[in-house]
Write a protein that holds these residues in place. Structure first.
Motif, short mmCIF file in Angstrom:
data_model
loop_
_atom_site.label_atom_id
_atom_site.label_comp_id
_atom_site.label_asym_id
_atom_site.label_seq_id
_atom_site.Cartn_x
_atom_site.Cartn_y
_atom_site.Cartn_z
N THR A 119 0.96 5.72 0.54
CA THR A 119 0.31 6.92 1.06
C THR A 119 -0.26 7.81 -0.04
O THR A 119 -1.13 8.63 0.21
CB THR A 119 1.33 7.77 1.87
OG1 THR A 119 2.55 7.81 1.14
CG2 THR A 119 1.58 7.17 3.23
N ILE A 120 0.27 7.71 -1.26
CA ILE A 120 -0.20 8.55 -2.36
C ILE A 120 -1.28 7.82 -3.16
O ILE A 120 -2.37 8.33 -3.39
CB ILE A 120 0.97 8.94 -3.29
CG1 ILE A 120 2.10 9.58 -2.49
CG2 ILE A 120 0.48 9.88 -4.39
CD1 ILE A 120 3.40 9.73 -3.27
N GLN A 121 -0.96 6.60 -3.53
CA GLN A 121 -1.81 5.85 -4.46
C GLN A 121 -2.87 5.04 -3.74
O GLN A 121 -3.86 4.64 -4.35
CB GLN A 121 -0.88 4.94 -5.28
CG GLN A 121 -1.54 4.00 -6.24
CD GLN A 121 -0.50 3.22 -7.05
OE1 GLN A 121 0.52 3.75 -7.48
NE2 GLN A 121 -0.73 1.94 -7.24
N GLY A 122 -2.67 4.74 -2.47
CA GLY A 122 -3.59 3.86 -1.75
C GLY A 122 -3.20 2.41 -2.00
O GLY A 122 -2.07 2.03 -1.76
N GLY A 131 0.84 -1.19 0.00
CA GLY A 131 0.00 0.00 0.00
C GLY A 131 0.88 1.24 0.00
O GLY A 131 2.09 1.15 0.25
#
Lengths: 309, 309
Positions: free
Chosen positions: B154-157, B152
């Motif tokens: 933080t930007i793309q999920g 996972g």
């Protein structure tokens, strides 16, 4: 993330109001405990250990257990439990209509004598008397035998697996409705957890109802996952990881509820818990217990972002 | 507890001098890093990531990587590694005789572009060039491809498992000697770890060399145990849990070395590590990094007492 339909449900039993508060110096009022319980219920917790029927002089923090229990019984769908160290406590639990009473037994003989002033087999005999009292009263209060120091003991050191297994069976034979295993002092490791829970499951099957881990040395969630692997679906935990360890001042207490809930939900298990609501309750608990050492990790970073904006 | 002969050996790779220090504001002198490395070696650590060959202006903390590496190469039995973000860094690693260079690749395209300013496949192409340069130089420096944001981002999920697996294979096809999976931002849960590592093992077999977890949300050790269950035997960790998370100030960094060492040893694995010596080094690190937020749990309670007096 929505629960994965292939992943079993999991139950987090909140024990902060008992195991947590009993080691906390700050006295929490009955009104505050009820506020706490309401918020826990609103966040989805459906099993809560609300107190302990012990002599008030031993644990003034828990002197209002009957009142907290009475309130808990008014909350829809909530299954409260109370700790009872002896027959007198069990009689109070029965009289108060507690759905569950948890009888602590220490698999370490040395720990049992030091903490309960009884041998493990004397506790087993107590359970038989509690069962008789429950049945004589026509009560529906069920009995959970909680086998503590199951993974080691601060006084005795190693605790033999065979003795833990013998005591689980003895509790069921004495009339306990179910049993659980507890790492009272934070000695368990995940490989040992998986080994002992597998043996316990093979011995007592579905009577094995839960796992109670402390995070004293950081392995609490790893131990939960190891127990999960063996089929355990009920885990004790404390909001904000309160409770501490009487043998190590400042050390972590029980597994932290909000961290455990996050782990289980992220694994795809359906817990029924609202993790943001648990984090919000944690912040309130921080205010109520200002000056106490709290624990847990999720609160620092918050929940992960799981979808692109 | 003596190692259980039935339990495999485990390797803890200390990454505090690179992944840890790169997020720490306090500049640590070369002499102090060497003192740190010597103590880590004395405590039994045999794999240490000693720095990164990145432009000095980007990471002044790691400007002395060549000197630290040169010292590491004098320590008996120590296998140092360095991070290299590009061909230029790889050429320096080869010139310095680093036994291992670790090439970070981010499985999240968005994270890759934001952090490395390259797509994942451009990093794969870099690895092919590094391999050619290594072979042309007749060097024995080996290449590890470290696939980050594997659980996972933080930007793309969400990061698709299929993409992570594709990139592992692509790295090996491009000439990486081995690969590892990293939860760069603390999104992994143990069930997901077990699932992805099993698939990765099925795909690339023994090329899968290690796991790198952050403890951002408290699941670091649970994730290590889950990876261990799939056969992983090398884990990255930082003494005192240093490093933090650039996306969540104050949050935990990498898995804490001394906690991980305790878990593995308590599981019966042979790590070669002296946990009391690691705890002593932690106390020194606390002094060196006064004012920085450190992490970990074992230090509060200390080691359990395992035998009766």
């Amino acid at each position: 993330m929505p629960p994965n339909p292939d992943t079993p449900r999991a139950t987090v039993r909140e024990v902060g109001l008992r195991d947590g508060l009993q080691s906390i110096a700050t006295i929490v009022s009955t009104a505050r405990k009820i506020e706490w319980l309401d918020a826990a219920h609103a966040a989805g917790l459906r099993e809560v250990e609300v107190g302990s029927f012990v002599p008030v002089r031993l644990l003034p923090q828990l002197a209002d257990t009957a009142e907290v229990l009475a309130h808990a019984l008014t909350l829809p769908g909530l299954m409260p439990s109370v700790l009872v160290p002896n027959l007198k406590g069990a009689e109070r639990a029965i009289a108060c209509g507690a759905p569950w009473m948890i009888v602590p037994l220490s698999a370490s003989h040395a720990h049992s004598l030091a903490n309960l002033r009884k041998t493990p087999d004397e506790v087993v005999a107590d359970v038989a008397r509690m069962r008789a009292a429950r049945d004589a009263a026509g009560s529906r209060t069920r009995i959970e035998g909680g086998v503590g120091t199951a993974f080691g003991c601060t006084i005795q050191g190693e605790v033999p697996e065979a003795e833990v297994l013998r005591l689980l069976q003895a509790l069921i034979d004495a009339g306990a409705d179910r049993v659980s295993l507890a790492d009272t002092v934070g000695y368990a490791d995940p490989a040992g957890v998986q080994r002992l829970f597998e043996k316990a499951r093979a011995l007592v099957g579905e009577h094995l109802a839960g796992a109670h881990f402390h995070d004293t040395r950081g392995l609490g969630l790893a131990n939960c996952y190891a127990a999960w692997q063996t089929g355990v679906r009920r885990f004790d935990a404390c909001l904000a990881g309160i409770g501490g360890c009487p043998h190590a001042p400042g050390a972590s207490g029980n597994v932290t509820t909000e961290d455990l809930a996050f782990m289980l939900e992220r694994m795809g298990a359906a817990t029924g818990l609202n993790v943001p609501a648990l984090l919000a309750l944690r912040r309130r608990v921080e205010g109520w217990l200002a000056g106490e050492t709290l624990h847990g990790t999720l609160w620092r970073a918050g929940l992960p972002r799981l979808a692109a904006a």
